[in-house]
Design an enzyme around this catalytic site. Sequence first.
Site, mmCIF file in Angstrom:
data_model
loop_
_atom_site.group_PDB
_atom_site.id
_atom_site.type_symbol
_atom_site.label_atom_id
_atom_site.label_comp_id
_atom_site.label_asym_id
_atom_site.label_seq_id
_atom_site.Cartn_x
_atom_site.Cartn_y
_atom_site.Cartn_z
ATOM 1 N N LYS A 134 15.234 -46.402 7.177
ATOM 2 C CA LYS A 134 15.865 -45.257 7.851
ATOM 3 C C LYS A 134 17.024 -45.695 8.731
ATOM 4 C CE LYS A 134 14.952 -43.040 11.839
ATOM 5 N NZ LYS A 134 14.268 -42.290 12.912
ATOM 6 N N GLU A 176 19.588 -40.096 8.449
ATOM 7 C CA GLU A 176 19.249 -39.123 9.493
ATOM 8 C C GLU A 176 20.436 -38.880 10.428
ATOM 9 O OE1 GLU A 176 16.384 -40.431 12.416
ATOM 10 O OE2 GLU A 176 15.999 -38.409 13.103
ATOM 11 N N LYS A 218 17.306 -36.705 6.261
ATOM 12 C CA LYS A 218 16.483 -36.276 7.398
ATOM 13 C C LYS A 218 17.401 -35.509 8.344
ATOM 14 C CE LYS A 218 13.446 -37.917 11.077
ATOM 15 N NZ LYS A 218 12.300 -38.766 11.379
HETATM 16 P P1 13P Z 1 11.480 -36.427 16.771
HETATM 17 O O1 13P Z 1 10.639 -35.716 15.756
HETATM 18 O O2 13P Z 1 10.779 -36.716 18.051
HETATM 19 O O3 13P Z 1 12.810 -35.756 16.958
HETATM 20 O O4 13P Z 1 11.829 -37.859 16.182
HETATM 21 C C1 13P Z 1 12.172 -37.995 14.856
HETATM 22 C C2 13P Z 1 12.986 -39.201 14.639
HETATM 23 O O5 13P Z 1 12.774 -39.930 13.702
HETATM 24 C C3 13P Z 1 14.090 -39.493 15.583
HETATM 25 O O6 13P Z 1 14.848 -40.564 15.107
#
Ligand code: 13P
Length: 331
Positions: A134, A176, A218
């Site tokens: 990720k 993400e 994501k």
């Molecule tokens: P949250 O669900 O707390 O936003 O965290 C997800 C995540 O992977 C942040 O990088």
Amino acid sequence: MIDLSEQARMLVVPGKGLLAADESTHTADARLASCGIEPSEEMRRKYRDLFLAAPGIEDFLSGVILFSETLGQSANDGTPFPKLLADKGIAPVVKVDEGTEPISEKSKEVITKGLIGLPERLAPYALEGIGFTKWRGVILIEGDKLPTAHALVENAKRLATYALEVQRAGMVPILEPEVLLEGNHSRLRAKNVITQILKTTFAALHDQAVDISGLIIKTSMALSGSGSGKTDTPEEVAEGTLEALMASVPKQVPGIVFLSGGQTPDQATANLAAITRRARTASAPWPLTFSFARALQEEALAAWKGKDENVPVARTAFVDRLRKVSEALST
Ligand code: 13P
């Protein structure tokens, strides 16, 4: 030859999603401190054990995203965490970015570090049989001023370069680009910024000839800013979120997962239920699921308080929340 598309689809199987347990050392310590726990490496190990060794999580989790420190740690019974997960049929995913830094002097906007030396860091993960990684980019909204085009383009380019390197190493990248909840902005503004960063990311992926059938997106949900004083209904969130995704994510993408972003566990669960319901009605082309950190962990952490005797009740709270979030995928 690994089929990255098939591998990516393993994360988005019906009824299952991901636990993001990849808080950096700094963030993990802050989480512990907020529950009145004195942070240390051993307490971070116990924190991970609380969640990863909880019985029954394999019914709800396809993957768990890990921070590098956790990869080298073991559960209370001595089993290394990656093996503990793999033995339960849960894919270990590794966060490979190295956090953020200001995009320029005096700027509030940030850019993600970690491209330098990335291929060398990926190689051992691939050898250990890790199939997923990720990378988190962070996009800040401030009125109409932020994000700047520069921040959108630079974050997108780095996400694309990361994805290319990960695919070259034979693993599936999770991209993400988190649009932060903090701010006074409207839900419409959040929807537009999510659309912008995803479109910019897919343009960068195209420029670098990344295989978009072998990655996972994501994303944030389209929500009014936490300082806006507005609470959106799940139906409003679902409408905005699906519009953003439909406008920006090609149908070849094997799956989309959501972060919780600071919503309460109940809010994140209700919004996920409305989003997946609307996606079914609209025949959205991609499987959707959760990849929450805070919304899955909050209740269990509050029950645990760092005490061994509270582990069973904290794990029950965690598995109860997992069940609710899993049920939200089909209700
Ligand atoms: P949250 O669900 O707390 O936003 O965290 C997800 C995540 O992977 C942040 O990088």
